[in-house]
Design an enzyme around this catalytic site. Structure first.
Site, PDB file in Angstrom:
ATOM      1  N   HIS A 154       0.839  -1.194   0.000  1.00  7.72           N
ATOM      2  CA  HIS A 154       0.000   0.000   0.000  1.00  7.72           C
ATOM      3  C   HIS A 154       0.878   1.249   0.000  1.00  7.72           C
ATOM      4  O   HIS A 154       1.591   1.512   0.970  1.00  7.72           O
ATOM      5  CB  HIS A 154      -0.921  -0.005   1.214  1.00  7.72           C
ATOM      6  N   ASP A 156       0.871   5.160  -0.122  1.00  2.35           N
ATOM      7  CA  ASP A 156       0.131   6.417  -0.006  1.00  2.35           C
ATOM      8  C   ASP A 156       0.823   7.508  -0.825  1.00  2.35           C
ATOM      9  O   ASP A 156       1.991   7.807  -0.564  1.00  2.35           O
ATOM     10  CB  ASP A 156       0.075   6.871   1.449  1.00  2.35           C
ATOM     11  N   ASP A 270      -7.914   1.242   2.296  1.00  2.00           N
ATOM     12  CA  ASP A 270      -7.557   2.251   3.290  1.00  2.00           C
ATOM     13  C   ASP A 270      -8.480   3.464   3.398  1.00  2.00           C
ATOM     14  O   ASP A 270      -8.327   4.231   4.334  1.00  2.00           O
ATOM     15  CB  ASP A 270      -6.121   2.740   3.033  1.00  2.00           C
ATOM     16  N   ASP A 408       1.680  -1.221   4.472  1.00  6.29           N
ATOM     17  CA  ASP A 408       2.150   0.042   3.911  1.00  6.29           C
ATOM     18  C   ASP A 408       3.604  -0.073   3.456  1.00  6.29           C
ATOM     19  O   ASP A 408       4.485  -0.472   4.229  1.00  6.29           O
ATOM     20  CB  ASP A 408       2.049   1.154   4.951  1.00  6.29           C
ATOM     21  N   HIS A 558      -6.756   9.427  -0.062  1.00  4.75           N
ATOM     22  CA  HIS A 558      -7.426   9.334   1.238  1.00  4.75           C
ATOM     23  C   HIS A 558      -6.617   9.899   2.407  1.00  4.75           C
ATOM     24  O   HIS A 558      -7.066   9.804   3.559  1.00  4.75           O
ATOM     25  CB  HIS A 558      -7.830   7.878   1.522  1.00  4.75           C
TER      26      HIS A 558
END
Length: 1159
Positions: A154, A156, A270, A408, A558
């Protein structure tokens, strides 16, 4: 597990009659007996003939079924063709009725789940939020367990680091690792989601052509799947549906152009809660399946107990099942490895091999650590892991199991990736080599999992008795509703992020509406101005246009629009948006010159003659109006662009340096105007010395109109000065010499226009009543308060109720003129500098939308340490009997019914409000608040509607950010309030379980607020003796129906505009048919609203001087032209090819257009 409906045994014998030679048959029954004997003796032949007949009928009706193939490039349209299905009489299920006629019948609604769940937070043991999961052991005897372990990372695009910092330090290494490690072994699989990072990696000089080719090959052979494929994994609470469509389309189109892949499975592990709007948009983009994770832990438990974690998500208005999409909800607390292999995190953590000694990740907090898998321990380790798999499997209906393997920014180097792949492969080999385990385990992608699940569901009936289900895929329940507000543990509700960093939530929407207007202007320039200079100008801008699309898309992440990133990351997002906003405004300033025929040459090189009327000096500065300096005998031009699809008639405002001015239109006809003093938000020095000039404009749909301002046009009256009235006990205010001033007398004061009268409490400066003409007053009792709070960027954790902060005897100013009336209040509070001041305005206008609204503008300054751990709200306490039921929008697209529950805490009763909330009484009285930015809303008592404006929190709330929210900016929040009474009988909204729709007026108010006129002023003044020619631009043959909204009109690839054939589909039009409550229709129909979209709109004759000669329906991501892929019929595509647009209420449809100018 539900057993198969297939039964063993001699079925043929069970239906044959018994043979008894002694039996006697009466003569009357002989013929009947012979017929029975004939039927039974030829039973199978008759059955085969009937089956053959039915098979031929089905072939004639539906055609030959298409094979299921890989979805790389040219994939079959759907797993299974959906069909139109009307609810049956007496059918079990919840009926969702929307008061328009469209309704859905479903098995589950999130409202029904909330009603049922007790929210007791019972400790479940090892699975703390569940129960002790067990199994018998024979569940997999007939259908073995098929486990797909899905490696993922994941990433971000901004959170604790900026997107570029993350890329440089982590994401580029992860993508390098994926290519290297997957290439070694074809059994290895991986999924990737964020295109923002993949595109960055693709253009990185260190990414070689060999690496790119390997990446493409991995995608082609199914080892690597792109899931979602949006620019980011967008937030679903604050993002507007325009921005969601744009961010997914931007990512999907880049992916298709670069790699030739179109995603069909969405992965959203998420976002902090989930919107049904997202399910709708994905379905209309051709997605088959979606996966979600962060939903309320009690809701997960309830769904898991009844094996309903996998379901078909259906929109509440959909009676035809065309919006159905299959959903997998993950069952446990988190998407990390300890919470994905099974219900016991202490055991699952032992199988996160990146936590072994020698790696950088934290050790398992439960005290038991992973160890290398060897021949000596593989038996014990495999059985321990398989036990978790089997326990997790019992929470779902099928024997196909999904097990994500990641966290993450995982798989950052080859050593880490090899540790995971090596150990798991050894465990898989052991499990698969032991038939007695009845299990096959392997690495997989989402596509592998969903294909196997659907294949199993085709063979085995998993439907529960009386289940409505779906024609899309059998064996699963249908559900409607959304998943807000999210709680991950105890009473920790994630409702704070609805409001965190509200300044940038507002900038997000300004960039969105400016990008939309610019897209229109680019398309209009390329469509109408067939000159080389125009084409060169638009094409040269394509790089900045793409950057603006991507900067808007990036902020939908997000941790972007949510306001949940580190301070310096917020600065990076803000700077990117500010840069794009400036670029877009520069293009529009020049584009109006081309469209008005002022000039065409060197548009891409020379400065514009115009500039935006509203500018921002830096990324976190308040927008300010440019001041027009009016010289004697000179005039300034003001040009307005209307981005809506109907003609706009409304009062506008620009700031000037002198009060003695006049206004004329493009034909040099006099226009009535009003001059008022410009105000600043201050407790005494409220006049700036500048002036606001107001006048009423009429701007054609998607067009331009010019007005002129001077200090004196012949035969025209000067702007009429407003009359001022003041109330101030604490300080003296000097009246500007150009205006007459009086005192406000009495305890209450009023302003009114043709439609309504507003009553204010003079001492407190707050709105008390709204009285529509010829109606009794509506109590609104405005209140401003503060919550004491211990939350952070994510969590709202109030310490008790909000306390009112307004004390008596503040400053109140009333400004009244023929066009605008305003009440300005600088209230007295316990602090020297009030955290809030506000204005209330009403406009004149007999039939204009603007005349029907009350404009509230709150100036918020929550910047001082006095307001640490405080959250600021405005509350309207009406006399409407709403019974704590209210309605808030989802992404500006649809409404959701909300109900305040006593069994959950205050913070759990807060919901996202991207653009609208309303309450309604049993008598049909409705009070609505429209917002131009996303915020949070609640209705804690019957008749109350409260909206949070800003929040300032010192602490981190324990969700990983590592800081509070202390970087508050000075900001203005604008609401448009309406009070409506229904004109026809409707069902009791309070008792109804499903959402109501906005009125037509409400839709139009929202459009005007969120898509304002764009004003541009001339940089230089012109001599009054030189009269300019009439300058306007009106591209549409007629305004569109007022319930038909243009989501976007754009050229997706302006850089390649000339490379495409002139007859190519270079233009895209996206339309949304608004769904409105017809019992409130009267005010929505005005002189500007003469048509509704009940009759088809013809695209071929939509424009003036521009012919649309071919229209082709496409998906919302512009990548699918097969209507079945997006849930429509072949007739829909054929209808579109004839140029007809016939859209059902709520639907969004996209069209590729081939256009040329009329000769």
């Amino acid at each position: 597990m539900p057993s198969s409906s297939r039964r063993s045994g001699n079925w043929a014998q069970s239906v044959l009659p018994s043979s008894n030679p002694k039996s006697k048959i009466p003569r009357k029954g002989k013929r009947r007996t012979l017929l029975k004997d004939f039927i039974f003796s030829n039973f199978f032949i008759i059955g085969l003939l009937i089956s053959l007949f039915l098979f031929i009928i089905i072939l004639l009706r539906y055609g030959v079924p298409k094979p299921i193939t890989s979805h790389f490039r040219n994939r079959s349209p759907r797993f299974r063709k959906a069909f139109t299905r009307k609810p049956l009489f007496g059918e079990i299920g919840n009926r969702s009725t929307t008061l328009f006629g469209g309704s859905a019948t479903v098995d589950l609604t999130t409202k029904g789940l909330y009603d049922k769940i007790e929210f007791l937070d019972v400790d479940g043991g090892a699975w703390k939020q569940g129960w002790s999961v067990t199994y018998r052991g024979n569940e997999w005897d007939n259908e073995k367990l098929k486990v797909f372990v899905v490696p993922h990372s994941h990433n971000d695009p901004g959170w604790k680091l900026t997107v570029e910092e993350y890329y440089d330090r982590q994401s580029r290494h992860i993508l390098d690792t994926i290519v290297e490690t997957l290439h070694k072994d074809s059994r290895r699989k991986f999924i990737w989601e964020e295109m923002s990072y993949l595109e960055r990696w693709w253009r990185d000089p260190s990414t070689t052509d060999v690496m790119k080719d390997t990446f493409i090959n991995l995608v082609q052979n199914g080892q690597l799947e792109i899931v979602g494929g949006g620019w980011v994994m967008n937030d679903e609470a604050n993002s507007h549906y325009y921005a969601i469509i744009e961010q997914i389309a931007e990512g999907n189109m880049w992916l298709n152009d670069t790699i030739g892949f179109v995603p069909r499975n969405n992965w959203a592990i998420d976002p902090f809660g989930y919107s049904s709007t997202m399910a709708y948009l994905l379905r209309r983009m051709g997605f088959d399946n979606m996966l979600i994770q962060r939903t309320h832990y009690e809701l997960k438990k309830e769904l898991a107990w009844h094996k309903n974690l996998e379901y078909v998500w259906r929109q509440s208005w959909d009676a035809e099942e065309t919006t159905d999409i299959f959903v997998h909800m993950m069952p446990f607390y988190s998407y990390d490895i300890p919470h994905t292999c099974g219900p016991e995190p202490a055991i699952c953590c032992q199988f996160d091999f990146a936590r072994m000694q020698g790696f950088a990740y934290e050790q398992c907090p439960w005290g038991q650590y992973p160890v290398e898998t060897t021949l000596e321990n593989v038996h014990e380790r495999a059985l321990k892991l398989l036990d978790q798999y089997k326990k997790k499997s019992t929470l779902y209906r099928t024997n196909t199991l999904l097990v994500p393997l990641g966290d993450d920014f995982r798989y950052i180097n080859v050593e880490e990736a090899e540790a995971q792949f090596r150990n798991y492969q050894m465990l898989f080999d052991y499990i698969n080599s032991n038939p007695s385990l009845n299990t096959e385990a392997k690495f997989g992608t989402l596509e592998d999992y969903f294909l196997m699940l659907r294949e199993e569901a085709e063979r085995i009936n998993y439907s529960s008795p009386g289940e409505v289900g779906s024609g899309l895929i059998e064996g699963f329940p249908s559900l409607s509703g959304d998943f807000f507000t999210y709680a991950d543990r105890q009473q920790d509700y994630w409702s704070g992020y609805y409001v965190s960093r509200p300044f940038f939530k507002a900038v997000d929407r300004v960039l969105e509406q400016t990008l939309r207007a610019t897209e229109m202007m680019v398309a209009l320039t390329l469509g109408f101005c067939h000159r080389a200079h125009c084409e060169k100008f638009a094409m040269a801008f394509s790089y900045k246009l793409t950057a603006a699309r991507r900067n808007l898309a990036l902020f939908q992440h997000h941790d972007g629009v949510t306001g949940t990133a580190k301070d310096h990351v917020v600065m990076d997002y803000g700077t990117r948006m500010h840069t794009s906003l400036q670029d877009l405004q520069i293009f529009m300033s020049k584009g109006i010159e081309a469209l008005l025929g002022i000039r065409y040459d060197k548009l891409d090189q020379s400065p514009s003659q115009y500039e935006p009327a509203i500018v921002r000096s830096k990324y976190d500065a308040q927008p300010v109006h440019k001041v027009l300096s009016i010289r004697d005998s000179y005039y300034h031009s003001v040009v307005f662009f209307n981005p809506l699809e109907q003609t706009r008639e409304e009062v506008v405002m620009v700031v000037v340096d002198r009060p003695d001015i006049t206004v004329v239109d493009s034909n040099m006809s006099c226009v009535q105007s009003q001059i008022s003093p410009e105000l600043r938000y201050h407790n005494s020095n409220i006049f700036t010395g500048k002036h606001r000039v107001y006048w009423k404009v009429s701007v054609p749909a998607m067009g331009l109109e010019t007005y002129y301002i001077a200090n004196g046009f012949v035969d025209c009256e000067n702007a009429k000065p407003a009359k001022l009235k003041l109330f101030s006990k604490a300080s003296s205010v000097t009246c500007p010499s150009q205006y007459s001033c009086g005192k406000i007398e009495g305890d209450v004061t009023e302003i009114e226009n043709q439609h309504q009268k507003l009553t204010f409490d003079v001492r407190y400066g707050l709105l008390q009543k709204i009285t529509a003409k010829n109606s009794s007053p509506n109590i609104v009792d405005e209140e401003i308060g503060l919550y004491a709070s211990s939350g952070g960027a994510y969590l709202f954790k109030p310490s008790g109720e909000a306390q009112p902060i307004i004390e008596g005897d503040g400053l109140l100013l009333i400004s009244e003129g023929p066009l605008v009336k305003e009440v300005y209040s600088y209230p007295k509070t316990a602090w020297d500098k009030s955290p809030i001041s506000h204005s209330t305005r009403i406009y004149s206008g007999e039939s204009a939308v603007q005349g029907l609204v009350i404009e509230k503008e709150y100036h918020v300054e929550l910047t001082d340490h006095h307001f640490n751990d405080k959250e600021l709200i405005v509350r309207y306490k009406t006399d409407i009997d709403s019974k704590k039921v209210f309605y808030s929008d989802l992404n500006g697209f649809q409404m959701s019914r909300r109900e305040t529950y006593n069994k959950i805490p205050l913070q759990g009763n807060y919901y996202p409000m991207p653009s609208l909330a309303f309450i309604q009484g049993s008598n049909g009285q409705r009070f609505s608040v429209h917002s131009r930015q996303s915020l949070g809303v609640a209705s804690l008592q019957s008749g109350w509607l409260e909206i949070m404006l800003d929040r300032r929190l010192v602490r981190d709330d324990g969700r990983g950010l590592g800081q509070g929210v202390m970087d508050n900016r000075v900001m203005n929040v604008v609401f448009h309030l309406t009070v409506e009474s229904n004109i026809s009988t409707t069902s009791n909204s309070v008792s109804s379980s499903f959402p109501l729709n906005p009125s037509l007026l409400s839709h139009r108010v929202g459009s005007h607020l969120n898509y304002p006129l764009h004003a541009f002023i001339s940089k230089k003044s012109q001599d009054l003796s030189v009269k300019p020619p009439p300058r306007s631009f009106s591209p549409l043959a007629a305004p569109l129906p007022c319930d038909l909204h243009i989501v976007n009109f754009k050229v997706p690839k302006p850089l390649k505009f000339l490379q495409q054939p002139s007859e190519g589909s270079r233009f895209v039009l996206i339309l949304h048919r608004l769904h409105y409550d017809s019992s409130y229709c009267r005010k929505g129909r005005s002189s500007q609203c003469t048509r509704l979209a009940d009759d088809p709109v013809n695209l071929f004759s939509m424009f003036k001087d521009l012919t649309v000669f071919k229209a082709k329906a496409t998906s919302l991501n512009l990548l699918h032209e097969d209507p079945e892929v997006i849930g429509f019929t072949e007739q829909f595509a054929e209808f579109a090819q004839e140029g007809h647009v016939s859209i059902s209420p709520m639907e969004i449809q996209a069209y590729r257009l081939e256009m040329r100018t009329q000769q």
